[in-house]
Design a protein around this motif. Structure first.
Motif, PDB file in Angstrom:
ATOM      1  N   ALA A 157       0.012   0.265  -0.659  1.00  0.00           N
ATOM      2  CA  ALA A 157      -1.070   0.142   0.026  1.00  0.00           C
ATOM      3  C   ALA A 157      -1.803  -1.185  -0.050  1.00  0.00           C
ATOM      4  CB  ALA A 157      -2.288   1.369  -0.256  1.00  0.00           C
ATOM      5  N   ALA A 158      -1.973  -1.541  -1.464  1.00  0.00           N
ATOM      6  CA  ALA A 158      -2.634  -3.054  -1.828  1.00  0.00           C
ATOM      7  C   ALA A 158      -1.877  -4.293  -1.473  1.00  0.00           C
ATOM      8  CB  ALA A 158      -2.852  -3.060  -3.268  1.00  0.00           C
ATOM      9  N   GLU A 159      -0.518  -3.835  -1.136  1.00  0.00           N
ATOM     10  CA  GLU A 159       0.325  -4.937  -0.489  1.00  0.00           C
ATOM     11  C   GLU A 159       0.290  -5.021   0.839  1.00  0.00           C
ATOM     12  OE1 GLU A 159       4.387  -4.360  -2.030  1.00  0.00           O
ATOM     13  OE2 GLU A 159       3.904  -4.409  -3.888  1.00  0.00           O
ATOM     14  N   ASN A 160      -0.240  -4.005   1.568  1.00  0.00           N
ATOM     15  CA  ASN A 160      -0.281  -3.923   2.871  1.00  0.00           C
ATOM     16  C   ASN A 160      -1.488  -3.911   3.572  1.00  0.00           C
ATOM     17  OD1 ASN A 160       2.646  -3.628   4.134  1.00  0.00           O
ATOM     18  ND2 ASN A 160       2.242  -1.964   2.334  1.00  0.00           N
TER      19      ASN A 160
ATOM     20  N   LEU B  95     -10.286  -4.265  -0.416  1.00  0.00           N
ATOM     21  CA  LEU B  95      -9.330  -3.147  -0.214  1.00  0.00           C
ATOM     22  C   LEU B  95      -8.239  -3.286  -1.359  1.00  0.00           C
ATOM     23  CD1 LEU B  95      -9.170  -1.841   3.255  1.00  0.00           C
ATOM     24  CD2 LEU B  95     -10.360  -0.741   1.501  1.00  0.00           C
ATOM     25  N   LYS B  96      -7.931  -4.705  -1.273  1.00  0.00           N
ATOM     26  CA  LYS B  96      -6.770  -4.847  -2.618  1.00  0.00           C
ATOM     27  C   LYS B  96      -7.090  -4.630  -3.839  1.00  0.00           C
ATOM     28  CE  LYS B  96      -4.219  -8.623  -0.401  1.00  0.00           C
ATOM     29  NZ  LYS B  96      -2.622  -8.002  -0.192  1.00  0.00           N
ATOM     30  N   ILE B  97      -8.232  -4.908  -4.415  1.00  0.00           N
ATOM     31  CA  ILE B  97      -8.827  -4.663  -5.480  1.00  0.00           C
ATOM     32  C   ILE B  97      -9.025  -2.990  -5.693  1.00  0.00           C
ATOM     33  CG2 ILE B  97     -10.923  -4.863  -6.865  1.00  0.00           C
ATOM     34  CD1 ILE B  97     -11.118  -7.743  -5.955  1.00  0.00           C
TER      35      ILE B  97
ATOM     36  N   HIS C  30       6.655   9.017   1.706  1.00  0.00           N
ATOM     37  CA  HIS C  30       5.365   8.865   2.111  1.00  0.00           C
ATOM     38  C   HIS C  30       4.702   7.541   2.044  1.00  0.00           C
ATOM     39  CE1 HIS C  30       0.849   9.004   1.625  1.00  0.00           C
ATOM     40  NE2 HIS C  30       1.051   9.642   2.805  1.00  0.00           N
ATOM     41  N   ARG C  31       5.196   6.757   1.068  1.00  0.00           N
ATOM     42  CA  ARG C  31       5.055   5.429   0.870  1.00  0.00           C
ATOM     43  C   ARG C  31       5.968   4.496   1.963  1.00  0.00           C
ATOM     44  NH1 ARG C  31       5.668   6.825  -4.173  1.00  0.00           N
ATOM     45  NH2 ARG C  31       8.036   6.052  -4.391  1.00  0.00           N
ATOM     46  N   ASN C  32       6.974   4.990   2.468  1.00  0.00           N
ATOM     47  CA  ASN C  32       7.572   4.457   3.517  1.00  0.00           C
ATOM     48  C   ASN C  32       6.931   4.725   4.849  1.00  0.00           C
ATOM     49  OD1 ASN C  32       9.668   3.391   1.831  1.00  0.00           O
ATOM     50  ND2 ASN C  32      11.144   4.876   2.274  1.00  0.00           N
ATOM     51  N   TRP C  33       6.446   5.984   4.894  1.00  0.00           N
ATOM     52  CA  TRP C  33       5.862   6.166   6.231  1.00  0.00           C
ATOM     53  C   TRP C  33       4.360   5.217   6.371  1.00  0.00           C
ATOM     54  CZ3 TRP C  33       5.429   7.605  10.815  1.00  0.00           C
ATOM     55  CH2 TRP C  33       4.255   8.013  11.470  1.00  0.00           C
ATOM     56  N   MET C  34       3.605   5.128   5.085  1.00  0.00           N
ATOM     57  CA  MET C  34       2.449   4.296   5.078  1.00  0.00           C
ATOM     58  C   MET C  34       3.027   2.758   5.542  1.00  0.00           C
ATOM     59  SD  MET C  34       0.505   5.513   1.685  1.00  0.00           S
ATOM     60  CE  MET C  34      -0.870   4.163   1.998  1.00  0.00           C
ATOM     61  N   SER C  35       3.862   2.441   5.056  1.00  0.00           N
ATOM     62  CA  SER C  35       4.354   1.012   5.234  1.00  0.00           C
ATOM     63  C   SER C  35       4.802   0.912   6.905  1.00  0.00           C
ATOM     64  CB  SER C  35       5.663   0.558   4.510  1.00  0.00           C
ATOM     65  OG  SER C  35       5.320   0.400   3.205  1.00  0.00           O
ATOM     66  N   LEU C  36       5.612   1.813   7.436  1.00  0.00           N
ATOM     67  CA  LEU C  36       5.940   1.906   8.643  1.00  0.00           C
ATOM     68  C   LEU C  36       4.768   1.896   9.656  1.00  0.00           C
ATOM     69  CD1 LEU C  36       8.366   1.815  10.634  1.00  0.00           C
ATOM     70  CD2 LEU C  36       8.272   4.239  10.469  1.00  0.00           C
ATOM     71  N   LYS C  37       3.599   2.875   9.411  1.00  0.00           N
ATOM     72  CA  LYS C  37       2.663   3.080  10.210  1.00  0.00           C
ATOM     73  C   LYS C  37       1.674   1.831  10.291  1.00  0.00           C
ATOM     74  CE  LYS C  37      -0.943   6.574  10.781  1.00  0.00           C
ATOM     75  NZ  LYS C  37      -1.442   7.722  10.439  1.00  0.00           N
TER      76      LYS C  37
END
Length: 149
Positions: free
Chosen positions: A28-31, A37-39, A77-84
């Motif tokens: 999430a921090a990368e996206n 939000l990164k912090i 779930h992480r892949n879904w977060m990235s795709l979303k």
């Protein structure tokens, strides 16, 4: 109270979920573009890393073998977060929503294991502390979500 293999299995399940949460927060921090939000996400990742370390220590203390990595479901779930985030018009809001959803699932898992009244007091105390910190993170995430929406 006696530490059992059943308790070890439950702690290992939580350990895997914390590995997943840590990786999810780093993802999430990368996206997100927002430095705030990164912090925030990096702090949550560090918190979950600490939770995992504490769980590993307890599992080892009782002579059991802790898990070494996250789950397939966590990767999905992480892949879904990235795709979303790629297709969403408001990336940060979508990522926060997914983070909240993941944390609510974690909270339910902690609540489930805490129903076990045979947990040794040290483990019970540690899990309540972690559970309450997850609840606090959910509350903070909801505030952040309101700010970015």
């Amino acid at each position: 109270m006696k530490y059992t293999e059943e308790i070890s299995n439950k702690l290992n399940e939580l350990l895997v979920k914390n590995y997943d949460a840590e990786k999810g927060y780093l993802n999430a921090a990368e996206n997100v573009d927002s430095p705030t939000l990164k912090i925030f996400f990096k702090r949550r990742a560090t918190q979950r890393s600490e939770f995992a370390k504490n769980l590993r220590t307890e599992i080892l203390r009782y002579g059991q073998i802790p898990e070494d990595s996250g789950s397939f479901k966590g990767v999905m779930h992480r892949n879904w977060m990235s795709l979303k985030s790629l297709f969403s018009s408001n990336d940060e809001e979508a990522i926060l929503q997914e983070a909240i959803r993941g944390e609510q699932a974690s909270l339910e898992e902690y609540d489930e294991i805490l129903k076990d009244k045979t947990l040794p007091p040290t483990i019970d105390s540690m899990l309540y502390k972690q559970r309450n910190e997850i609840q606090a993170a959910i509350n903070i995430e909801k505030v952040h979500e309101e700010l970015v929406s």
